[in-house]
Design an enzyme around this catalytic site. Structure first.
Site, PDB file in Angstrom:
ATOM      1  N   ILE A 124       3.490 -15.419   6.587  1.00 12.90           N
ATOM      2  CA  ILE A 124       5.086 -15.830   7.529  1.00 12.90           C
ATOM      3  C   ILE A 124       6.237 -16.175   6.342  1.00 12.90           C
ATOM      4  O   ILE A 124       7.323 -15.775   6.554  1.00 12.90           O
ATOM      5  CB  ILE A 124       4.864 -17.350   8.164  1.00 12.90           C
ATOM      6  CG1 ILE A 124       5.552 -16.935   8.942  1.00 12.90           C
ATOM      7  CG2 ILE A 124       4.895 -18.499   6.675  1.00 12.90           C
ATOM      8  CD1 ILE A 124       5.461 -18.133  10.916  1.00 12.90           C
ATOM      9  N   TRP A 125       6.194 -16.235   5.227  1.00  9.43           N
ATOM     10  CA  TRP A 125       7.009 -16.146   3.595  1.00  9.43           C
ATOM     11  C   TRP A 125       7.877 -14.291   4.056  1.00  9.43           C
ATOM     12  O   TRP A 125       9.242 -14.551   4.157  1.00  9.43           O
ATOM     13  CB  TRP A 125       6.303 -16.436   2.532  1.00  9.43           C
ATOM     14  CG  TRP A 125       7.578 -16.044   1.837  1.00  9.43           C
ATOM     15  CD1 TRP A 125       8.994 -17.174   1.324  1.00  9.43           C
ATOM     16  CD2 TRP A 125       8.268 -15.183   0.782  1.00  9.43           C
ATOM     17  NE1 TRP A 125       9.460 -16.585   0.126  1.00  9.43           N
ATOM     18  CE2 TRP A 125       9.336 -15.568   0.012  1.00  9.43           C
ATOM     19  CE3 TRP A 125       7.746 -13.489   1.192  1.00  9.43           C
ATOM     20  CZ2 TRP A 125       9.759 -14.331  -0.644  1.00  9.43           C
ATOM     21  CZ3 TRP A 125       8.265 -13.133  -0.194  1.00  9.43           C
ATOM     22  CH2 TRP A 125       9.498 -13.199  -0.990  1.00  9.43           C
ATOM     23  N   HIS A 126       7.290 -13.764   4.217  1.00  6.58           N
ATOM     24  CA  HIS A 126       8.018 -12.377   4.789  1.00  6.58           C
ATOM     25  C   HIS A 126       8.531 -11.881   5.624  1.00  6.58           C
ATOM     26  O   HIS A 126      10.071 -11.066   5.754  1.00  6.58           O
ATOM     27  CB  HIS A 126       6.868 -11.264   4.996  1.00  6.58           C
ATOM     28  CG  HIS A 126       6.359 -10.883   4.246  1.00  6.58           C
ATOM     29  ND1 HIS A 126       5.108 -11.562   3.156  1.00  6.58           N
ATOM     30  CD2 HIS A 126       6.782 -10.323   2.231  1.00  6.58           C
ATOM     31  CE1 HIS A 126       4.686 -11.321   1.958  1.00  6.58           C
ATOM     32  NE2 HIS A 126       5.831 -10.321   1.266  1.00  6.58           N
ATOM     33  N   GLY A 127       8.864 -13.249   6.776  1.00 14.80           N
ATOM     34  CA  GLY A 127       9.238 -12.979   8.221  1.00 14.80           C
ATOM     35  C   GLY A 127       9.501 -13.658   9.404  1.00 14.80           C
ATOM     36  O   GLY A 127       7.925 -13.399   9.386  1.00 14.80           O
TER      37      GLY A 127
ATOM     38  N   ILE B 139       1.838 -16.969   2.887  1.00 15.20           N
ATOM     39  CA  ILE B 139       2.937 -16.261   2.182  1.00 15.20           C
ATOM     40  C   ILE B 139       2.915 -14.690   3.148  1.00 15.20           C
ATOM     41  O   ILE B 139       3.913 -13.922   3.197  1.00 15.20           O
ATOM     42  CB  ILE B 139       1.465 -15.481   1.067  1.00 15.20           C
ATOM     43  CG1 ILE B 139       1.787 -16.392  -0.173  1.00 15.20           C
ATOM     44  CG2 ILE B 139       1.996 -13.962   0.587  1.00 15.20           C
ATOM     45  CD1 ILE B 139       0.456 -16.241  -1.064  1.00 15.20           C
TER      46      ILE B 139
END
Lengths: 79, 483
Positions: B326-329, B324
């Site tokens: 690392i999903w953001h960037g 969750i």
């Protein structure tokens, strides 16, 4: 062990695990009908069921039951 | 072309008229219009990404058809893996390329939209993270037999690129959206009014609350090494509100626009700040992402580790939140943000609290002291996490934490434009109060349609519209530039 027997034992397991004495199960009962039966408690329930009936489900089976009836069938097929 | 812009308003008006007045009788034509509209909407940001979107749609459409037809399990798995590798590979590849970021920034600037850079960084990977998550869940569901693969390419391509939720959420599942695309939509007045109402509430949250907060949070995070600790705490409070108002406001608008064209898409926020613990917070925050992760990552992992008891659960939750994060960037700050939230679960798991039935605050008018304390606690945990989320790198985040613990914590917070902070605070209180009273509804002001008389209702709408026009942050920024 017949289906009704398994159902009543399952109900006990659900009541203990979810810490809720008001849980009543029928073959048509789904996760939506039981408060507190979510993805997290599902795993907890599975572990208790496996211990109680002394059997082991596959990951695929655990994610496949659509209602209590299918779970009961699953238990019978493993017995 | 963000929702609250002139180009989008014009685009949507034209779309709306064509959709309901010209193509209303023919489902195929209506779907083709959705697809063309979505591609036009996407190309407006940057046409170069369009070929990728189409390519991904073609591949996954074909894989969806062939997976159930595969003769053997091995062949079936191979086809599924091709799809998953394409999805994950695409994310990994594109998110690490700076070229993408800069071309998106340029795309914004060519149409004179200067979103602040941070928001942009969040929006940016979303486009791809988003349709990738759609295609991956589709293939996994087809493989499990949860959904019949669609053989109508227009339906599938529209599902992948559905414009209301294409750029910033919610992440819709095929099981929800595809059946709606396959069925005729009828124009319903009540549904349309409801859509407008949700858009209005989203606009208020996004351009009145969030964008006004942004003025101060940008100041604080840009100058955190020179500002007094009291300003940092206030800035952090404002940022926590800002990110909620920004993202949930955007989601409200997306859901509202979808409703205007006859669709019910996934709810994305369910009043997360009224949660009793962090687990409940994540069930109510960015729901379409967390429920996706729960179904396709956390549940399989926790089944796999189920013999290890609590330890297994902790491992599963940490992996889940790592993703969750690392999903953001592609930044370590996001990884740390995820791991921190994962670790928040550990006490809950160890105390067994995570399995206990939670009493919902939904119908409650006044919370008990303990419930109120829990809400404040969840808010503080969220605030702590957002320092890392907002900081450019991890050392800045730690510097920020360190600076909070100084004597200047007890001084007056300093900002440029103190009056503006005060007005922003008033809007925050207004938003939170309305959300509190509306918390048992789909969105905060959904109940207004049934509970208030027509005069009061319309006065409320007009008041909201006036507030949105007069207190939107762009006007504000202009005033502050004078000083």
């Amino acid at each position: 062990m017949d289906k009704a027997e398994i159902l009543s034992q399952l109900q006990e397991i659900f009541r203990d695990t979810l810490d809720d004495q008001e849980v009543t199960l029928a073959y048509e009962t789904t996760a939506n009908d039981v408060e507190g039966w979510d993805s997290l408690t599902h795993i907890h329930l599975v572990v208790s069921i496996e211990k109680h009936f002394k059997l082991r489900f596959t990951a695929k089976e655990i994610q496949s039951w659509k209602n209590i009836g299918e779970l009961v069938e699953g238990i019978i097929s493993k017995k | 072309m963000v929702f609250n812009s002139l180009p989008f308003t014009v685009f949507f008006l034209v779309f709306f008229v064509l959709y309901w007045l010209v193509f209303q009788r023919n489902l195929k034509a209506q779907n083709l219009l959705i697809l063309t509209g979505s591609y036009f909407f996407y190309a407006w940001w940057d046409w170069r990404f369009l070929s990728l979107l189409i390519g991904v749609s073609v591949l996954n459409y074909l894989l969806g058809i062939y997976i159930p037809k595969a003769g053997s399990d091995a062949k079936r798995r191979l086809l599924l893996y091709i799809g998953l590798i394409q999805g994950i590979g695409g994310l990994v590849f594109f998110k690490y390329f700076n070229f993408f970021i800069t071309s998106f920034v340029d795309a914004f600037q060519t149409i004179n939209i200067n979103l602040d850079y941070h928001t942009l960084k969040i929006i940016l990977p979303l486009g791809i993270s988003f349709y990738t998550f759609r295609t991956m869940s589709y293939l996994l569901d087809v493989n499990k037999g949860k959904i019949e693969p669609t053989t109508d390419w227009i339906v599938f391509f529209s599902y992948v690129s559905f414009f209301p939720s294409l750029i910033s959420g919610p992440i819709d599942r095929g099981t929800l959206l595809i059946p709606q695309l396959e069925k005729r939509r009828e124009f319903k007045y009540d549904q349309a009014v409801d859509g407008f109402r949700q858009i209005l509430w989203g606009l208020f949250k996004k351009i009145v609350v969030a964008d006004n907060c942004a003025i101060y949070t940008n100041q604080v995070f840009d100058n955190f090494d020179t500002m007094p600790a009291s300003s940092l705490v206030l800035g952090l409070f404002l940022y926590t509100i800002q990110i909620y108002a920004d993202f949930s406001g955007y989601s409200d608008m997306a859901i509202g626009f979808a409703r205007l064209i006859g669709f019910n898409i996934t709810k994305n926020f369910d009043f997360p700040f009224f949660s009793q613990n962090i687990a409940e917070f994540w069930q109510r925050w960015h729901i379409s992402l967390t429920s996706w992760m729960t179904e396709y990552v956390f549940t399989p992992l926790s089944i796999h580790f189920r013999d290890y008891g609590n330890r297994g659960l902790i491992i599963a939750i940490m992996i889940n939140f790592f993703i969750i994060g690392i999903w953001h960037g592609a930044n370590w700050t996001f990884v740390l943000f995820g791991l921190l939230h994962g670790s928040y679960y550990i006490p809950l798991i160890l105390q067994g609290k995570i399995f206990k039935k939670k009493k919902s605050l939904k119908g409650k008018l006044i919370p008990s002291f303990v419930e109120f304390r829990n809400m404040v606690g969840v808010f503080l945990l969220a605030m702590i996490g957002f320092v890392i989320f907002r900081s450019d790198n991890i050392s800045n985040a730690f510097e920020f934490y360190k600076n909070i613990f100084s004597l200047s914590l007890f001084s007056m917070p300093q900002f440029e434009g103190r009056m503006g902070v005060l007005i922003t605070m008033i809007f925050i209180v207004v938003m939170m109060v309305i959300e509190w009273f509306g918390k048992s509804h789909e969105y905060a002001i959904a109940g207004i349609g049934t509970s208030l008389s027509k005069t009061v209702r319309w006065s409320f709408y007009y008041l909201m519209i006036i507030i949105v026009f007069f207190f939107s942050a762009t006007g504000k920024e202009f005033i502050y530039f004078q000083f």
